[in-house]
Motif scaffolding. Structure first.
Motif, mmCIF file in Angstrom:
data_model
loop_
_atom_site.group_PDB
_atom_site.id
_atom_site.type_symbol
_atom_site.label_atom_id
_atom_site.label_comp_id
_atom_site.label_asym_id
_atom_site.label_seq_id
_atom_site.Cartn_x
_atom_site.Cartn_y
_atom_site.Cartn_z
ATOM 1 N N ASN A 18 -7.877 -8.310 -15.004
ATOM 2 C CA ASN A 18 -8.866 -9.309 -15.397
ATOM 3 C C ASN A 18 -10.052 -9.227 -14.440
ATOM 4 O OD1 ASN A 18 -10.125 -11.579 -16.499
ATOM 5 N ND2 ASN A 18 -9.052 -12.956 -15.121
ATOM 6 N N THR A 19 -11.186 -8.806 -14.949
ATOM 7 C CA THR A 19 -12.343 -8.711 -14.067
ATOM 8 C C THR A 19 -13.629 -8.844 -14.861
ATOM 9 O OG1 THR A 19 -13.343 -7.454 -12.281
ATOM 10 C CG2 THR A 19 -12.574 -6.189 -14.162
ATOM 11 N N GLU A 30 -10.782 -3.209 -15.884
ATOM 12 C CA GLU A 30 -9.443 -3.497 -16.379
ATOM 13 C C GLU A 30 -8.738 -2.200 -16.748
ATOM 14 O OE1 GLU A 30 -9.282 -6.594 -19.368
ATOM 15 O OE2 GLU A 30 -10.826 -7.708 -18.295
ATOM 16 N N GLY A 31 -7.468 -2.111 -16.338
ATOM 17 C CA GLY A 31 -6.668 -0.922 -16.608
ATOM 18 C C GLY A 31 -6.620 0.053 -15.449
ATOM 19 N N GLU A 61 -7.456 -11.003 -10.314
ATOM 20 C CA GLU A 61 -7.867 -9.774 -10.989
ATOM 21 C C GLU A 61 -6.763 -8.724 -11.060
ATOM 22 O OE1 GLU A 61 -12.269 -8.700 -10.245
ATOM 23 O OE2 GLU A 61 -11.411 -9.173 -8.291
ATOM 24 N N TYR A 62 -5.691 -8.876 -10.288
ATOM 25 C CA TYR A 62 -4.697 -7.802 -10.221
ATOM 26 C C TYR A 62 -3.264 -8.294 -10.331
ATOM 27 C CZ TYR A 62 -3.833 -8.997 -5.250
ATOM 28 O OH TYR A 62 -3.499 -9.627 -4.075
ATOM 29 N N ARG A 63 -2.387 -7.329 -10.630
ATOM 30 C CA ARG A 63 -0.940 -7.505 -10.564
ATOM 31 C C ARG A 63 -0.411 -6.354 -9.721
ATOM 32 N NH1 ARG A 63 -2.804 -11.333 -12.327
ATOM 33 N NH2 ARG A 63 -2.303 -12.512 -14.185
ATOM 34 N N VAL A 64 0.618 -6.621 -8.923
ATOM 35 C CA VAL A 64 1.221 -5.596 -8.080
ATOM 36 C C VAL A 64 2.206 -4.786 -8.917
ATOM 37 C CG1 VAL A 64 2.608 -5.168 -6.007
ATOM 38 C CG2 VAL A 64 0.979 -7.078 -6.059
ATOM 39 N N ILE A 65 2.082 -3.472 -8.857
ATOM 40 C CA ILE A 65 2.993 -2.586 -9.579
ATOM 41 C C ILE A 65 4.283 -2.492 -8.774
ATOM 42 C CG2 ILE A 65 3.366 -0.239 -10.413
ATOM 43 C CD1 ILE A 65 0.258 -0.072 -10.704
#
Length: 72
Positions: A18-19, A30-31, A61-65
């Motif tokens: 999300n940005t 995104e992506g 804006e992020y998710r941790v992989i």
């Protein structure tokens, strides 16, 4: 790919989810999958990532992989 919504640590890879251009300055979108290289503001969860010149990414804006298998 599994992700978690939490603050990232140095060396972890994150997925941009999300940005807006106002936040990213077109350094990422995104992506994108980026590696955390440092903390801009650890209390707020803002991290530095490996884009040319370095960029800051807000926690929304992020998710941790997680659960990535690393190649040997």
């Amino acid at each position: 790919m599994k992700t978690e919504k939490r603050y990232a640590e140095v060396g972890e890879r994150i997925l941009i989810v999300n940005t807006t251009p106002d936040e990213s300055f077109d350094d990422y979108e995104e992506g994108d999958i980026l590696t955390v290289t440092g903390h801009r503001d650890k209390q707020e969860g803002k991290v530095l990532v490996n884009v040319p010149g370095s960029a800051s990414v807000w926690p929304h804006e992020y998710r941790v992989i997680v659960g990535e298998e690393t190649e040997v």
